[in-house]
Design an enzyme around this catalytic site. Structure first.
Site, PDB file in Angstrom:
ATOM      1  N   HIS A 108     -16.302   3.778  -4.504  1.00 34.08           N
ATOM      2  CA  HIS A 108     -15.632   5.092  -4.171  1.00 34.08           C
ATOM      3  C   HIS A 108     -15.590   6.251  -5.265  1.00 34.08           C
ATOM      4  CE1 HIS A 108     -12.517   2.750  -1.323  1.00 34.08           C
ATOM      5  NE2 HIS A 108     -14.022   2.805  -0.810  1.00 34.08           N
ATOM      6  N   ASN A 112     -10.720  -4.020  -1.277  1.00 25.74           N
ATOM      7  CA  ASN A 112     -10.684  -3.029  -2.103  1.00 25.74           C
ATOM      8  C   ASN A 112      -9.882  -3.428  -3.271  1.00 25.74           C
ATOM      9  OD1 ASN A 112     -12.473  -0.820  -1.169  1.00 25.74           O
ATOM     10  ND2 ASN A 112     -10.632  -0.487   0.525  1.00 25.74           N
ATOM     11  N   TYR A 128     -14.051  10.469  -1.709  1.00 23.62           N
ATOM     12  CA  TYR A 128     -13.242   9.945  -2.671  1.00 23.62           C
ATOM     13  C   TYR A 128     -13.219  10.887  -3.794  1.00 23.62           C
ATOM     14  CZ  TYR A 128     -12.030   5.803  -0.126  1.00 23.62           C
ATOM     15  OH  TYR A 128     -11.451   4.864   0.866  1.00 23.62           O
ATOM     16  N   ARG A 184       0.949  -1.161   0.099  1.00 25.54           N
ATOM     17  CA  ARG A 184       0.004   0.153   0.055  1.00 25.54           C
ATOM     18  C   ARG A 184       0.858   1.292  -0.188  1.00 25.54           C
ATOM     19  NH1 ARG A 184      -4.501   1.689   4.633  1.00 25.54           N
ATOM     20  NH2 ARG A 184      -4.947   3.962   3.542  1.00 25.54           N
ATOM     21  N   CYS A 229     -19.178  -1.562   1.073  1.00 25.38           N
ATOM     22  CA  CYS A 229     -18.290  -0.714   1.754  1.00 25.38           C
ATOM     23  C   CYS A 229     -18.926   0.153   2.799  1.00 25.38           C
ATOM     24  CB  CYS A 229     -18.154   0.493   0.410  1.00 25.38           C
ATOM     25  SG  CYS A 229     -17.007   1.996   0.706  1.00 25.38           S
TER      26      CYS A 229
END
Length: 421
Positions: free
Chosen positions: A194, A144, A244, A90, A164
């Protein structure tokens, strides 16, 4: 009833356990299996999970295992919350895109594509093993990028619904501002995972009074501050975008910000070390306050609600989920995965009718859906050209030179996770 959580060693898990314990009348679990290859983390999380159940008087049994096949055998539902490559991957997703002047984020843009490429093959392997061990089990995906992963699962014929926490977080926020119970707040939530907007906020039911104009008039400043967008943007749009959307509406500003501070992954990694230390305390028998800063607020309540509806009659009949479009947004293919209110029961999720989407939003949804088509193709079949085309199609990239540089960086940073590379 047996549930399995794949990725059960996550520091998120105590949030989930707390919800299972508090809402046991909604979702009566006899056995909960936490599955994770990281035995050290799994031991710490599993110990705290048992103490939370004991403190709240939950009669269910919690077990832990690194054996996926044994863990999911005879499960009624399997929750997926894994992170292929961990926080180290990440961190790379959030940093190398910045070298090309693009947003570095783990679920959208170039970083989101990298995560999808790492994740989809792993999730599909897990799902096939679930199908063999428990052919009637529902798969609830919290991994995700949820939209792409859920589409991969559905296209492969799995009984899957994506989840989500963005919508339930906004529902709870609006309920607090309106001083009503969360169950009385229904969102006209429309878009993709998102990439969504609240087109209406209705009281009492899906057809109740729309109080969104009142919310924006009386609390627009507070809502805008939470989204880190100017109040004027909300006033002009007349809707509430997902946070987002800041990556799209304020891209260059976000890139400048991200270049001046440590990545979110670095912050989370430090937080996770603290959390795991807390989880190891045998006196701790509730989720610690620090967990609220980790993210995933209200995830447990959304997961319980969804599982209860899929497995019985205990959950809410209408929930925001990720599932096949099937004509809901007429400008998308039926097999696109969208995020909207749906009626959920033992047969799955059926999207409800939504208001016609303004071209301002429909255009972006169509664009990102096209990117997701290409991203899934790259995840399933591999190849540099497929990665390049997905990046070129993404509105946060969209330039030939950027897409070339990002493709090289993505492959270089993820080679160990890409069989074709």
């Amino acid at each position: 009833m047996k549930l399995a959580v794949v990725g059960g060693g996550s520091t998120y898990t105590p949030e989930l356990i707390d919800g299972f314990a508090r809402l046991r009348d909604t979702l009566p679990i006899d056995e909960l299996v936490l599955v994770d290859p990281a035995a050290d983390r799994l031991g710490l999380v599993g110990g705290l999970a048992r103490r939370i159940f004991a403190r709240q008087g939950h009669p269910g049994r919690i077990t832990t295992t690194s054996d996926l096949d044994a863990g999911v055998a005879d499960a009624d539902a399997v929750l997926l919350q894994l992170r292929v490559g961990g926080q180290a991957a990440r961190d790379r997703d959030e940093t190398w895109p910045l070298e090309c002047g693009c947003v570095g984020q783990e679920t959208t843009g170039a970083g989101g594509l990298a995560k999808a490429l790492r994740t989809v093959p792993v999730v599909l392997d897990i799902a096939e093993r679930v199908r063999r061990a428990s052919p009637d089990a529902w798969i609830i995906d919290f991994t995700n990028p949820v939209g792409i992963v859920t589409r991969a699962l559905l296209q492969a014929g799995h009984r899957a619904v994506g989840l989500c926490n963005v919508a339930i977080g906004l529902q709870r926020k609006f309920a607090k501002l309106l001083e009503v119970a969360p169950a009385d707040v229904h969102l006209n939530h429309v878009g993709l995972n998102h990439l969504s907007w609240e087109l209406g906020v209705r009281l009492g039911g899906p057809d109740g009074e729309d109080v969104l104009p009142k919310l924006l008039a009386e609390h627009g400043g507070a809502i805008a501050d939470d989204l880190r967008l100017p109040r004027a943007v909300l006033d002009r749009l007349g809707v509430v975008p997902s946070y987002y959307l800041r990556y799209f509406y304020a891209h260059d500003e976000v890139v400048r910000e991200l270049g001046t501070k440590p990545s979110r992954a670095a912050e989370v990694a430090k937080m996770e070390a603290e959390l795991l230390s807390l989880y190891g305390d045998p006196a701790l028998d509730e989720k610690p306050a620090l967990l609220a800063r980790r993210g995933g607020a209200f995830y447990s309540e959304a997961a319980v609600d969804l599982a209860a509806s899929l497995l019985g009659d205990g959950g809410s009949p209408v929930q925001v989920v990720n599932t096949y479009n099937n004509g809901t947004l007429p400008f998308l293919a039926d097999d696109a995965v969208i995020e909207v209110q749906a009626r959920v029961d033992r047969t799955g999720a059926t999207p409800m009718a939504v208001p016609e989407l303004d071209p301002l939003y429909a255009g972006l949804v169509a664009n990102v859906t096209a990117y997701e088509d290409l991203a899934l193709e790259a995840a399933l079949r591999g190849g540099r050209d497929r990665v390049f085309k997905a990046l070129l199609a993404h509105p946060l990239v969209g330039q030939f030179e950027y897409a070339e540089g990002l493709t090289d960086r993505l492959i270089a940073h993820n080679r160990e996770h890409l069989a074709w590379a």
